[in-house]
Design an enzyme around this catalytic site. Sequence first.
Site, PDB file in Angstrom:
ATOM      1  N   PRO A   8       0.783  -1.240   0.000  1.00  0.00           N
ATOM      2  CA  PRO A   8       0.000   0.000   0.000  1.00  0.00           C
ATOM      3  C   PRO A   8       0.814   1.290   0.000  1.00  0.00           C
ATOM      4  O   PRO A   8       0.247   2.370  -0.095  1.00  0.00           O
ATOM      5  CB  PRO A   8      -0.784  -0.110   1.305  1.00  0.00           C
ATOM      6  CG  PRO A   8       0.120  -0.911   2.197  1.00  0.00           C
ATOM      7  CD  PRO A   8       0.817  -1.891   1.321  1.00  0.00           C
ATOM      8  N   ASP A  31       2.969   1.475 -11.688  1.00  0.00           N
ATOM      9  CA  ASP A  31       1.749   2.290 -11.688  1.00  0.00           C
ATOM     10  C   ASP A  31       1.982   3.581 -10.930  1.00  0.00           C
ATOM     11  O   ASP A  31       2.944   3.717 -10.190  1.00  0.00           O
ATOM     12  CB  ASP A  31       0.628   1.527 -10.968  1.00  0.00           C
ATOM     13  CG  ASP A  31       0.155   0.345 -11.772  1.00  0.00           C
ATOM     14  OD1 ASP A  31       0.368   0.333 -12.987  1.00  0.00           O
ATOM     15  OD2 ASP A  31      -0.442  -0.559 -11.161  1.00  0.00           O
ATOM     16  N   LYS A  53       0.952   7.468 -15.961  1.00  0.00           N
ATOM     17  CA  LYS A  53       0.728   8.734 -16.661  1.00  0.00           C
ATOM     18  C   LYS A  53       1.812   8.909 -17.728  1.00  0.00           C
ATOM     19  O   LYS A  53       2.863   8.304 -17.657  1.00  0.00           O
ATOM     20  CB  LYS A  53       0.765   9.913 -15.681  1.00  0.00           C
ATOM     21  CG  LYS A  53       2.062  10.083 -14.929  1.00  0.00           C
ATOM     22  CD  LYS A  53       1.998  11.384 -14.144  1.00  0.00           C
ATOM     23  CE  LYS A  53       3.328  11.759 -13.533  1.00  0.00           C
ATOM     24  NZ  LYS A  53       3.812  11.030 -12.432  1.00  0.00           N
ATOM     25  N   MET A 166     -11.788   2.138  -4.785  1.00  0.00           N
ATOM     26  CA  MET A 166     -12.144   3.064  -5.884  1.00  0.00           C
ATOM     27  C   MET A 166     -13.575   3.571  -5.727  1.00  0.00           C
ATOM     28  O   MET A 166     -14.329   3.635  -6.697  1.00  0.00           O
ATOM     29  CB  MET A 166     -12.009   2.338  -7.244  1.00  0.00           C
ATOM     30  CG  MET A 166     -10.594   1.943  -7.569  1.00  0.00           C
ATOM     31  SD  MET A 166     -10.496   0.928  -9.044  1.00  0.00           S
ATOM     32  CE  MET A 166     -10.924  -0.666  -8.399  1.00  0.00           C
TER      33      MET A 166
END
Length: 254
Positions: A8, A31, A53, A166
Amino acid sequence: VHIVGAGPGDPELLTRKAWRLLRQAEVIVHDRLVGAEVLALADPTARLIDVGKRPGGKGYRQSEINALLCHLAGQGRRVLRLKGGDPFVFGRGGEELEALRKRGIAVEVVPGITAATAAAANVGIPLTHRGTATAVTLVTGHGEAGEPDLDWSRLASPRHTLALYMAVRRAPAVAARLIDEGLAPGTAVAVIERASTPQQRTLRATLDGLAALIRDHGVRAPALIIVGEVAALAADDALAALAPASRPYEEASS
Ligand SMILES: C[S@@+](CC[C@H](N)C(=O)[O-])C[C@H]1O[C@@H](n2cnc3c(N)ncnc32)[C@H](O)[C@@H]1O
């Protein structure tokens, strides 16, 4: 290719295997959720590719990531695909595994500590608890076309903990749906933002107050929402700061 869970955020929550592979990798495809402290453990000569990104645009599409992994492996590189939490919990690790296997590329998957267990442990919420929670379900708040296709009446059952991933944006709709399906509006809820990082924040509410809590405190992703009576056991931030789990190992063991 190793598809590896980075946990995490706290580098001490990496597995030893993840840590070893991180040091050995020639190329690391990671990620956005993988933090700088974890990436700092990589070999300094390793090439880091952030697929969360790209300059001036959004993240890579999943098909592009799959193709990139196949391409790098085809060049004979030691490739580490590093993903936040566990690669097989809302991480699309399964899709990458399938794509690589289809191309005959050897893959190993290394589990990581997923956000639900990390967040719960950090704030003292037992996800299952004798007599109070006899089941736990990991749920996404975000379906491909808005609301996820779920059996909401089953999720709204008593003595059942829900760990919502999410779900910040859709939390008001999720809470309303659970109440419609019969879950008591006074059911305890905890929201843990950026669990296991120095920015961790814990907020508590009841199900009918979740939307206001998120709005009033400006909760932002990544955050984990725990719904169920066990959420009432969450320590608030002041207490959590005293918990051994949130202190460096040396300090906790002295
Ligand atoms: C795409 S999912 C990836 C989940 C990841 N594979 C795992 O096992 O934790 C992203 C969601 O995970 C949750 N998440 C990931 N890291 C978190 C953290 N440090 N604290 C709270 N929630 C986190 C949030 O709900 C976030 O929106």
